[in-house]
Design a protein around this motif. Structure first.
Motif, PDB file in Angstrom:
ATOM      1  N   ILE A 196      -0.742  -2.014   9.774  1.00  0.00           N
ATOM      2  CA  ILE A 196      -0.666  -2.714   8.487  1.00  0.00           C
ATOM      3  C   ILE A 196      -1.845  -3.665   8.261  1.00  0.00           C
ATOM      4  O   ILE A 196      -2.449  -3.676   7.190  1.00  0.00           O
ATOM      5  N   ARG A 197      -2.223  -4.431   9.280  1.00  0.00           N
ATOM      6  CA  ARG A 197      -3.344  -5.366   9.086  1.00  0.00           C
ATOM      7  C   ARG A 197      -4.629  -4.591   8.774  1.00  0.00           C
ATOM      8  O   ARG A 197      -5.363  -4.943   7.851  1.00  0.00           O
ATOM      9  N   SER A 200      -1.534  -4.989  26.890  1.00  0.00           N
ATOM     10  CA  SER A 200      -2.449  -4.729  25.784  1.00  0.00           C
ATOM     11  C   SER A 200      -2.627  -6.023  25.014  1.00  0.00           C
ATOM     12  O   SER A 200      -1.657  -6.549  24.496  1.00  0.00           O
ATOM     13  N   PRO A 201      -3.847  -6.602  24.992  1.00  0.00           N
ATOM     14  CA  PRO A 201      -5.058  -6.117  25.650  1.00  0.00           C
ATOM     15  C   PRO A 201      -5.066  -6.463  27.142  1.00  0.00           C
ATOM     16  O   PRO A 201      -4.627  -7.553  27.522  1.00  0.00           O
ATOM     17  N   LEU A 202      -5.568  -5.541  27.961  1.00  0.00           N
ATOM     18  CA  LEU A 202      -5.636  -5.773  29.401  1.00  0.00           C
ATOM     19  C   LEU A 202      -6.728  -6.793  29.722  1.00  0.00           C
ATOM     20  O   LEU A 202      -7.807  -6.765  29.124  1.00  0.00           O
ATOM     21  N   MET A 261       0.845  -1.201   0.000  1.00  0.00           N
ATOM     22  CA  MET A 261       0.000   0.000   0.000  1.00  0.00           C
ATOM     23  C   MET A 261       0.877   1.248   0.000  1.00  0.00           C
ATOM     24  O   MET A 261       2.005   1.221   0.474  1.00  0.00           O
ATOM     25  N   TYR A 273     -10.375  -5.802  11.597  1.00  0.00           N
ATOM     26  CA  TYR A 273      -9.013  -5.998  11.092  1.00  0.00           C
ATOM     27  C   TYR A 273      -7.918  -5.480  12.023  1.00  0.00           C
ATOM     28  O   TYR A 273      -6.780  -5.330  11.613  1.00  0.00           O
ATOM     29  N   MET A 274      -8.278  -5.210  13.281  1.00  0.00           N
ATOM     30  CA  MET A 274      -7.239  -4.721  14.199  1.00  0.00           C
ATOM     31  C   MET A 274      -6.241  -5.820  14.556  1.00  0.00           C
ATOM     32  O   MET A 274      -5.051  -5.586  14.664  1.00  0.00           O
ATOM     33  N   TYR A 275      -6.774  -7.003  14.803  1.00  0.00           N
ATOM     34  CA  TYR A 275      -5.929  -8.157  15.157  1.00  0.00           C
ATOM     35  C   TYR A 275      -6.457  -9.374  14.396  1.00  0.00           C
ATOM     36  O   TYR A 275      -7.584  -9.352  13.901  1.00  0.00           O
ATOM     37  N   ALA A 276      -5.662 -10.430  14.378  1.00  0.00           N
ATOM     38  CA  ALA A 276      -6.116 -11.668  13.740  1.00  0.00           C
ATOM     39  C   ALA A 276      -7.431 -12.120  14.372  1.00  0.00           C
ATOM     40  O   ALA A 276      -8.354 -12.552  13.692  1.00  0.00           O
ATOM     41  N   PRO A 308       0.103 -14.037  15.693  1.00  0.00           N
ATOM     42  CA  PRO A 308      -0.027 -13.503  14.327  1.00  0.00           C
ATOM     43  C   PRO A 308       0.022 -11.977  14.259  1.00  0.00           C
ATOM     44  O   PRO A 308      -0.011 -11.402  13.170  1.00  0.00           O
ATOM     45  N   ASP A 309       0.088 -11.319  15.410  1.00  0.00           N
ATOM     46  CA  ASP A 309       0.111  -9.855  15.445  1.00  0.00           C
ATOM     47  C   ASP A 309       1.388  -9.365  16.115  1.00  0.00           C
ATOM     48  O   ASP A 309       2.061 -10.111  16.815  1.00  0.00           O
ATOM     49  N   ALA A 315       1.594  -1.131  13.763  1.00  0.00           N
ATOM     50  CA  ALA A 315       0.264  -1.273  14.363  1.00  0.00           C
ATOM     51  C   ALA A 315      -0.851  -1.238  13.318  1.00  0.00           C
ATOM     52  O   ALA A 315      -1.941  -1.754  13.539  1.00  0.00           O
ATOM     53  N   ILE A 335     -11.888  -6.537  24.470  1.00  0.00           N
ATOM     54  CA  ILE A 335     -12.121  -5.089  24.560  1.00  0.00           C
ATOM     55  C   ILE A 335     -12.782  -4.600  23.275  1.00  0.00           C
ATOM     56  O   ILE A 335     -13.768  -3.858  23.304  1.00  0.00           O
ATOM     57  N   ALA A 391      -1.864   2.654  21.063  1.00  0.00           N
ATOM     58  CA  ALA A 391      -1.608   2.225  19.688  1.00  0.00           C
ATOM     59  C   ALA A 391      -2.326   0.912  19.420  1.00  0.00           C
ATOM     60  O   ALA A 391      -1.732  -0.163  19.484  1.00  0.00           O
ATOM     61  N   PRO A 392      -3.638   0.976  19.114  1.00  0.00           N
ATOM     62  CA  PRO A 392      -4.339  -0.260  18.792  1.00  0.00           C
ATOM     63  C   PRO A 392      -3.664  -0.954  17.608  1.00  0.00           C
ATOM     64  O   PRO A 392      -3.194  -0.283  16.691  1.00  0.00           O
ATOM     65  N   GLY A 393      -3.620  -2.261  17.691  1.00  0.00           N
ATOM     66  CA  GLY A 393      -2.916  -3.019  16.649  1.00  0.00           C
ATOM     67  C   GLY A 393      -1.680  -3.686  17.222  1.00  0.00           C
ATOM     68  O   GLY A 393      -1.203  -4.679  16.696  1.00  0.00           O
ATOM     69  N   LEU A 394      -1.161  -3.106  18.310  1.00  0.00           N
ATOM     70  CA  LEU A 394      -0.012  -3.718  18.986  1.00  0.00           C
ATOM     71  C   LEU A 394      -0.512  -4.520  20.181  1.00  0.00           C
ATOM     72  O   LEU A 394      -1.568  -4.235  20.732  1.00  0.00           O
ATOM     73  N   LYS A 395       0.274  -5.503  20.580  1.00  0.00           N
ATOM     74  CA  LYS A 395       0.070  -6.162  21.869  1.00  0.00           C
ATOM     75  C   LYS A 395       1.279  -5.828  22.730  1.00  0.00           C
ATOM     76  O   LYS A 395       2.374  -5.638  22.200  1.00  0.00           O
TER      77      LYS A 395
END
Lengths: 351, 325
Positions: free
Chosen positions: B101-102, B240-242, A128, A334-337, B165-166, B99, A342, B140-144
């Motif tokens: 790309i997915r 994250s996630p708590l 992208m 699409y935030m996580y797999a 996978p993340d 954070a 939450i 930063a949603p998308g990260l753990k």
């Protein structure tokens, strides 16, 4: 004692001049069919570009960047790539995407503010576009480095502007590429303006190509409005990278004919005379003169092509505008797999 | 079982994951021949070679940014940032790209990498070497974000992070690298990300913490025994996630909670836990939620470090406050 321990040179490449004449000694091997394909991609890109600018003014699309003037830099380089090569574009690369077979309706969908338009089809080796300037050079370096470790015959190419050369990540990317000899091409479209700032405000260096030298690899300055020079420089860099020769920096010396984006007004900061000078160097006119002189292109061909391009673009618009609005839940999906608890709670709150 | 420090447990996890999956590669500053400044990657360069354990230039954004490309090329990069206080040059890559790309590719691409960083203080380190800025990553949603408090969890959580996978930010409390030893299972196992652990069960008050502070809470719990106060100690393990569920269930039982963390108080991770409980567990609470945290100051140099870091005395004072209410 004092002596010279290193000297460097930066070459400039032009094959097709403004009159539509080529330097035969440098002309790469391209069939008549290839020439027509390149011309078609350039014309299609301009028709597409003109259309999206119109749609933006009508409020049907959001802010977007025009590529006018950069068609040769983009089509010439992208035309040299093979399907296994990976493209990392910035936000001003519609002609690269068109040459790489990315659907125009998808691009329109994205400009209209729908993330689904950003989704690259499976099997298509394109990433992208990146909005944060200069940050995506590292992604191309990492990808290319990975290809090298895997001994794959794929090269990564990253497109960025003159403004990006001032960013810190530019340095980190070129440095990594040099150290790890990654098979990557830095395709720098020096369109001479980063919003309101001229190239002279980005760097005091004589050329941008010479920046590569500091990182231990080759940089070349190319007439970015010459589709053959762009093709040849890219093809040479690809051949070198595939043979294990590492990275190459290509400075495509071109010009941003339009405003930075539809949210900008270049009249505030740049002289129209400069734009007029560059209008005479138009990359599409130049190729048209060449193929006309070569007697492989006629007025009839031109009319037919313009009608075809216009038709394709209109169809793409219709296709994009037919798509129903995205599901608000997609924000979460699409935030996580797997959506976290939450996010599942927040998704319920949205309902 | 083998007795291990956290450094040894992390090393064991990296080794077994690298043996299991040839796509796992390590990269960072001094991680190769030197084995990392804390020796977490010791011996792996000799075992797996320079193409899988890669010494990079001194370049945090370069390490994370090129890891993105490597992840897109099918590798599982485990990048090391030498100290959490030096992660800021890589922040742009983590927030603006890793954070997102997915999501922005609508699932076409993902960015499954692990970024390891030694975090926290208590080791009398130089300036910029003691930060505990995990809260920054919770926006930063998308990260753990993961932080182990024991060698066993370090091994299981790192293996889980590598298989996730993340993208996972893996924070290693450097005070615990060698200060505690524990019997750790020699076979491979995964400790699930997103699940808190009840370290100690009790009915009177809940102490919630992570990393080094879990041990401070355990010390306080021991002291509270003499006062016949039964403490429940919870190690969040994942930030994250708590895992609010485990915290809420504990509060339902005890009615009282003290949240303990090293990072600064204002908008720290404790604030999010407290806000969540205020929204959903109000009727379970018998006393106000109290936080024991680092102060809202720059992390001090060695001589004042102990005044900054929460200790069991401060925790006991907070417990007294919630018990008296």
């Amino acid at each position: 004692m004092k002596k010279t321990v290193a000297t460097f040179k930066v070459e400039y490449l032009q094959i097709l001049n403004e009159k539509g004449e080529v330097d035969k000694r440098l002309m790469p091997t391209l069939s008549n069919d290839d020439l027509k394909k390149m011309y078609r991609f350039m014309v299609l890109s301009r028709v597409f570009n003109d259309k999206i600018l119109k749609l933006q003014r009508q409020g049907r699309l959001g802010t977007l960047a025009s590529i006018r003037g950069q068609e040769a830099a983009q089509v010439g380089s992208a035309f040299a790539l093979q399907s296994q090569d990976m493209v990392f574009p910035s936000f001003r690369e519609h002609a690269v995407f068109i040459t790489r077979g990315i659907s125009m309706s998808g691009m329109i969908l994205a400009f209209a503010g729908d993330e689904r338009g950003q989704k690259i089809p499976e099997g298509s080796n394109n990433f992208m576009y990146s909005v944060p300037v200069g940050t995506h050079l590292l992604h191309a370096v990492g990808y290319a480095w990975g290809m090298k470790i895997r001994k794959k015959n794929a090269v990564a190419i990253v497109y960025f502007g003159d403004g990006a050369t001032s960013e810190g990540d530019f340095h980190e990317a070129l440095n990594f590429a040099g150290v790890f000899q990654a098979p990557v091409i830095f395709l720098n479209q020096n369109n001479q303006w980063a919003i309101s700032l001229p190239r002279s405000r980005q760097s005091h260096a004589e050329t941008l190509a010479q920046k590569a030298i500091a990182y231990g690899f080759e940089g070349i300055k190319v007439d970015g409005n010459d589709v053959f020079a762009m093709y040849k420089a890219t093809k040479d860099a690809l051949d070198k990278a595939r043979k294990g020769g590492g990275p190459t920096y290509i400075e495509a010396y071109t010009y941003r004919m339009d405003d930075h984006t539809t949210a900008d007004s270049a009249i505030r900061y740049r002289d129209q005379k400069e734009v007029d000078v560059w209008a005479k160097k138009d990359p599409i006119d130049r190729l048209q003169r060449f193929i006309t002189k070569k007697r492989i292109w006629s007025k009839k061909d031109e009319d037919k092509l313009l009608a075809e391009c216009s038709d394709l673009v209109e169809k793409a618009v219709a296709e994009a505008e037919k798509i129903s609005p995205p599901n608000p839940k997609d924000m979460f999906t699409y935030m996580y797999a797997e959506p976290t608890s939450i996010l599942q709670d927040e998704m319920k709150d949205l309902e | 079982m083998a007795t291990m420090t956290m450094v040894q447990a992390l090393n064991a996890a990296l080794r077994s994951e690298m043996e299991r999956d040839k796509n796992v590669i390590l990269l960072g500053e001094d991680v190769g021949k030197d084995g990392g400044v804390f020796r977490v990657t010791e011996g792996l360069y000799d075992e797996f070679g320079s193409e899988r354990v890669i010494d990079t230039p001194l370049s945090e954004s370069g390490i994370v940014g090129s890891s993105i490309g490597l992840a897109l090329a099918g590798f599982k990069p485990v990048a090391e940032i030498q100290f959490m206080g030096f992660d800021y040059p890589a922040f742009d890559q983590l927030i603006s790209h890793v954070a997102r790309i997915r999501s922005r590719s609508r699932g076409r691409y993902s960015c499954p990498l692990v970024v390891r960083m030694p975090s926290g203080g208590g080791v009398k380190a130089l300036e910029h070497h003691s930060e505990s800025t995990e809260a920054l990553y919770l926006q930063a949603p998308g990260l753990k974000v993961v932080m182990p408090a024991t060698p066993s969890d370090a091994k299981g959580l790192l293996a889980a992070a590598i298989r996730d996978p993340d993208p996972v930010i893996f924070l290693e409390p450097k005070k615990l690298y060698r200060s505690i030893k524990e019997d750790v299972k020699e076979e491979n196992y995964l400790t699930p990300i997103g699940k808190a652990r009840i370290v100690l069960s009790g009915k009177d008050v809940s102490l919630v913490s992570w990393g080094t502070m879990v041990h401070v809470c355990l010390e306080a719990a021991e002291a509270l025994k003499a006062q016949r106060i039964e403490t429940e100690v919870i190690d969040m393990r994942t930030l994250s996630p708590l895992d609010f569920g485990t915290v809420a269930a504990s509060v339902k039982k005890t009615g009282r909670i003290v949240i303990v963390h090293e990072g600064q108080r204002s908008c720290g991770v404790g604030a999010e836990i407290a806000a969540w409980l205020a929204e959903r567990s109000m009727t379970d609470l018998a006393a106000p939620i109290v936080r024991v945290t680092g102060w809202d100051v720059i992390y001090p140099l060695a001589k004042l470090e102990n005044y900054y870091l929460p200790d069991s005395k401060r925790v006991l004072k907070a417990v007294e406050k919630v018990m008296r209410f």
